[in-house]
Structure formats: C-alpha cells, structure tokens
Motif scaffolding. Structure first.
Motif, mmCIF file in Angstrom:
data_model
loop_
_atom_site.group_PDB
_atom_site.id
_atom_site.type_symbol
_atom_site.label_atom_id
_atom_site.label_comp_id
_atom_site.label_asym_id
_atom_site.label_seq_id
_atom_site.Cartn_x
_atom_site.Cartn_y
_atom_site.Cartn_z
ATOM 1 N N GLY A 156 0.721 -1.224 0.002
ATOM 2 C CA GLY A 156 -0.051 0.015 -0.044
ATOM 3 C C GLY A 156 0.768 1.282 0.024
ATOM 4 O O GLY A 156 2.114 1.256 -0.098
ATOM 5 N N GLU A 157 -0.040 2.446 0.301
ATOM 6 C CA GLU A 157 0.735 3.783 0.250
ATOM 7 C C GLU A 157 0.137 4.671 1.331
ATOM 8 O O GLU A 157 -1.004 4.513 1.545
ATOM 9 C CB GLU A 157 0.878 4.378 -1.260
ATOM 10 N N HIS A 158 0.760 5.660 1.555
ATOM 11 C CA HIS A 158 0.272 6.591 2.603
ATOM 12 C C HIS A 158 0.705 8.020 2.183
ATOM 13 O O HIS A 158 1.926 8.175 2.064
ATOM 14 C CB HIS A 158 0.521 6.252 3.862
ATOM 15 N N VAL A 159 -0.360 9.064 1.818
ATOM 16 C CA VAL A 159 0.008 10.223 1.119
ATOM 17 C C VAL A 159 0.223 11.271 2.444
ATOM 18 O O VAL A 159 -0.400 11.157 3.328
ATOM 19 C CB VAL A 159 -1.275 10.926 0.532
ATOM 20 N N LEU A 160 1.557 12.093 2.327
ATOM 21 C CA LEU A 160 1.711 12.989 3.129
ATOM 22 C C LEU A 160 1.583 14.436 2.282
ATOM 23 O O LEU A 160 1.882 14.626 1.392
ATOM 24 C CB LEU A 160 3.280 13.076 3.353
ATOM 25 N N GLU A 161 0.655 15.332 2.823
ATOM 26 C CA GLU A 161 0.307 16.238 2.326
ATOM 27 C C GLU A 161 -0.137 17.469 3.318
ATOM 28 O O GLU A 161 -0.685 17.190 4.522
ATOM 29 C CB GLU A 161 -0.904 16.176 1.295
ATOM 30 N N PRO A 162 -0.110 18.674 2.668
ATOM 31 C CA PRO A 162 -0.781 19.954 3.782
ATOM 32 C C PRO A 162 -2.076 19.781 3.993
ATOM 33 O O PRO A 162 -2.843 19.296 3.254
ATOM 34 C CB PRO A 162 -0.421 20.909 2.959
ATOM 35 N N GLY A 163 -2.430 19.880 5.413
ATOM 36 C CA GLY A 163 -3.652 19.636 5.887
ATOM 37 C C GLY A 163 -3.833 18.084 6.090
ATOM 38 O O GLY A 163 -5.037 17.943 6.701
ATOM 39 N N ALA A 164 -3.006 17.320 6.250
ATOM 40 C CA ALA A 164 -3.225 15.956 6.654
ATOM 41 C C ALA A 164 -1.879 15.403 7.390
ATOM 42 O O ALA A 164 -1.085 16.403 7.998
ATOM 43 C CB ALA A 164 -3.614 15.146 5.554
ATOM 44 N N ASP A 165 -1.536 14.107 7.220
ATOM 45 C CA ASP A 165 -0.448 13.616 7.953
ATOM 46 C C ASP A 165 0.848 14.304 7.104
ATOM 47 O O ASP A 165 0.684 14.328 5.831
ATOM 48 C CB ASP A 165 -0.266 12.085 7.631
ATOM 49 N N HIS A 166 1.963 14.213 7.666
ATOM 50 C CA HIS A 166 3.084 15.074 7.220
ATOM 51 C C HIS A 166 4.233 14.643 8.034
ATOM 52 O O HIS A 166 4.071 14.567 9.326
ATOM 53 C CB HIS A 166 2.941 16.320 6.925
ATOM 54 N N LEU A 167 5.711 14.884 7.827
ATOM 55 C CA LEU A 167 6.536 14.700 8.496
ATOM 56 C C LEU A 167 7.119 16.274 8.652
ATOM 57 O O LEU A 167 7.499 16.906 7.930
ATOM 58 C CB LEU A 167 7.807 14.148 7.846
ATOM 59 N N MET A 168 7.311 16.575 9.989
ATOM 60 C CA MET A 168 7.372 17.924 10.534
ATOM 61 C C MET A 168 8.969 18.206 10.912
ATOM 62 O O MET A 168 9.357 17.331 11.704
ATOM 63 C CB MET A 168 6.333 18.165 11.654
ATOM 64 N N ILE A 169 9.449 19.203 10.716
ATOM 65 C CA ILE A 169 10.745 19.702 11.191
ATOM 66 C C ILE A 169 10.482 20.923 11.650
ATOM 67 O O ILE A 169 10.252 21.776 11.484
ATOM 68 C CB ILE A 169 11.778 19.927 9.888
ATOM 69 N N LEU A 170 11.165 20.904 13.047
ATOM 70 C CA LEU A 170 10.963 21.773 14.238
ATOM 71 C C LEU A 170 12.305 22.483 14.733
ATOM 72 O O LEU A 170 13.224 21.906 14.505
ATOM 73 C CB LEU A 170 10.024 21.374 15.150
ATOM 74 N N ASN A 171 12.228 23.671 14.924
ATOM 75 C CA ASN A 171 13.125 24.385 15.846
ATOM 76 C C ASN A 171 14.472 24.289 14.961
ATOM 77 O O ASN A 171 15.690 23.703 15.530
ATOM 78 C CB ASN A 171 13.472 23.563 17.201
ATOM 79 N N HIS A 172 14.400 24.329 13.740
ATOM 80 C CA HIS A 172 15.494 24.564 12.684
ATOM 81 C C HIS A 172 15.634 25.865 12.278
ATOM 82 O O HIS A 172 14.617 26.609 11.810
ATOM 83 C CB HIS A 172 15.222 23.687 11.414
ATOM 84 N N ASP A 173 16.648 26.844 12.642
ATOM 85 C CA ASP A 173 16.719 28.116 12.313
ATOM 86 C C ASP A 173 17.164 28.639 11.037
ATOM 87 O O ASP A 173 16.990 29.669 10.525
ATOM 88 C CB ASP A 173 17.580 28.777 13.588
ATOM 89 N N SER A 174 18.333 27.766 10.674
ATOM 90 C CA SER A 174 18.980 28.004 9.174
ATOM 91 C C SER A 174 17.797 27.947 8.003
ATOM 92 O O SER A 174 16.762 27.251 7.967
ATOM 93 C CB SER A 174 20.069 27.048 9.106
ATOM 94 N N ALA A 175 18.064 28.813 6.967
ATOM 95 C CA ALA A 175 17.242 28.717 5.846
ATOM 96 C C ALA A 175 17.403 27.481 5.136
ATOM 97 O O ALA A 175 18.235 26.778 5.041
ATOM 98 C CB ALA A 175 17.571 29.997 4.741
ATOM 99 N N ILE A 176 16.062 27.013 4.542
ATOM 100 C CA ILE A 176 16.124 25.526 3.699
ATOM 101 C C ILE A 176 15.680 26.124 2.371
ATOM 102 O O ILE A 176 14.365 26.555 2.112
ATOM 103 C CB ILE A 176 15.087 24.662 4.244
ATOM 104 N N GLU A 177 16.593 26.388 1.401
ATOM 105 C CA GLU A 177 16.446 27.064 -0.022
ATOM 106 C C GLU A 177 15.919 26.155 -0.835
ATOM 107 O O GLU A 177 16.331 25.308 -1.151
ATOM 108 C CB GLU A 177 17.224 27.922 -0.201
ATOM 109 N N ALA A 178 15.067 26.647 -1.568
ATOM 110 C CA ALA A 178 14.490 25.825 -2.793
ATOM 111 C C ALA A 178 15.763 25.546 -3.999
ATOM 112 O O ALA A 178 16.342 26.419 -3.977
ATOM 113 C CB ALA A 178 13.443 26.872 -3.641
ATOM 114 N N GLY A 179 15.575 24.333 -4.598
ATOM 115 C CA GLY A 179 16.815 23.958 -5.019
ATOM 116 C C GLY A 179 17.817 23.213 -4.335
ATOM 117 O O GLY A 179 18.447 22.461 -5.093
#
Length: 239
Positions: free
Chosen positions: A167-190
């Motif tokens: 099977g599969e499990h969808v991670l998406e905004p407004g539902a289940d997802h993997l959260m990264i907390l207390n990280h101060d540095s920028a995470i830049e697109a690309g």
C-alpha cells in the motif's frame, strides 16, 4: 661475539701467558705488550659486538610488540564491525527497495521561521504491514515529529504511520506529514535533503537527495498559531 674475535682473544691471551711463564727478556717485552694490546682490542671489539647484538635484539622485540599491537587493533576492529553487522541484522530488514518516498519534497523555509514539513507519498513494496515511527534528516540540529491535522489543528501523530502491505500513505498539507521543528537556518528551494525513515522493526531506510521546493503559502501556514493549535513548539524529540 664472532668466532674470529674469540680466536684472536684466545691466541693473544695464550701468548701473554707463555711469555710471562718463560721469564721473558727486555727484548721480548714489546712482544708481550703487543699481545696484551691485542687482547684489550679483541675484548673491546667483543664488547661492541655484544652491544650491537643486544641493540638488534631490542629492536626486534620493539618491532614484534608493535606488530602485535597492530594485529590486536585490527582484530578488535574486525570484531566490532562483525558485532555491528550482527546488530543491524537483528534490527530490521527493510531497505530502500522496500520503501519509497514518491514525489517527496521538503517545503522551502526562510531563516528564522523555525519549522517546515516533508510531503510526498510513502510506498510499501513489501508483502507485510510496516510502521513508520520517526525520521531524521541531513539538515542537522532540529526536532523531528510525525504530524497529523485533526479538526483543523496540527498535532503529533501518536503511533506513527502504518502502511499496509503493497500500500501507500500520502503526506500532504492539511493531513499527515513529517514535521521539521526548531531549525533556524534557511532551507532554500533547489537544495536537496537526505531523509532517514525509522520503522518499528528497527529498520532505517535512507531516502537521498529529496528536493526542496517552494509551495504556496496558503497551502500550509506553519508560522501561524492557528495552524498549530495547542502544539508546543518547545518539544524535544527525535533529533
């Protein structure tokens, strides 16, 4: 001490003793003195030979001790590696072939925002149920939690995420997802991030080079209190 040296000493000593017993004259005194000098020289040479032999023996002992130490260290490392391999064998069997993160990505985040999330579809390619209980990333210092959204409020998902066999499990905004907390540095697109997924059987599956993408702010506002409800951002979990 060499055989030649011993012969020289024995001959010179014998000559001195013979001349002394014979009551040598002044004319033979020089011969006696020469013989005595020969004995002294031979003794000195013998002493040097003994010193060299002792030094050689000492060097061999040191070399032997060094070799023994190296062998012991190598054996210890091999035993440690074998123990770690055995430990890993008992800590689960899932591999990157068994679990995929399809179309996975990390939401880009500016410096100081403190939090973001990972989305995508978790795929279970095994014939058994698996349970994701945690994760870490290559981002370094941060807290990592599996989240769900219930009645519009985000909270930690107790028990993790269970994915049925095949099977599969969808991670998406407004539902289940993997959260990264207390990280101060920028995470830049690309950029890209490596994610290590942790399962209940002890398996760890590394998903490499997950892209960082920018998504519309309206899809999930991690910076607002309303999005987090009563969630405590000071929690210290799986670093």
């Amino acid at each position: 001490m060499t055989t030649r040296t011993l012969s020289r000493m024995s001959f010179a000593t014998l000559a001195v003793a013979t001349l002394a017993l014979a009551g040598c004259s002044d004319s033979t005194k020089e011969s006696v003195d020469d013989a005595a000098s020969a004995v002294t020289s031979a003794a000195a040479e013998a002493g040097d030979d003994a010193k060299d032999a002792a030094k050689d023996a000492g060097d061999k002992v040191k070399e032997g001790a060094a070799d023994a130490k190296d062998a012991a260290e190598a054996a210890g490392k091999k035993a440690k590696d074998s123990a770690e391999d055995a430990h890993n064998d008992t800590m689960g069997t899932l591999t990157s072939e068994d679990v995929h993160l399809h179309d996975g990505f990390v939401k880009a985040m500016p410096a100081g925002a403190g939090m973001t999330a990972i989305f995508g579809t978790l795929e279970n390619h095994t014939d058994r149920e698996i349970n994701l209980i945690g994760f870490t990333t290559s981002l370094g210092a941060a807290d990592y939690e599996i989240h769900e959204v219930v009645d519009g409020k985000m909270q930690e998902k107790k028990g993790g995420i269970t994915i049925k066999a095949g099977g599969e499990h969808v991670l998406e905004p407004g539902a289940d997802h993997l959260m990264i907390l207390n990280h101060d540095s920028a995470i830049e697109a690309g950029a890209t991030v490596d994610i290590t997924l942790k399962f209940s059987d002890g398996s760890k599956v590394v998903v490499r080079d997950v892209p960082v993408r920018a998504i519309a702010a309206g899809e999930e506002d991690y910076g607002s209190d309303s999005a987090h409800g009563d969630h405590d951002m000071d929690h210290k979990h799986d670093k």
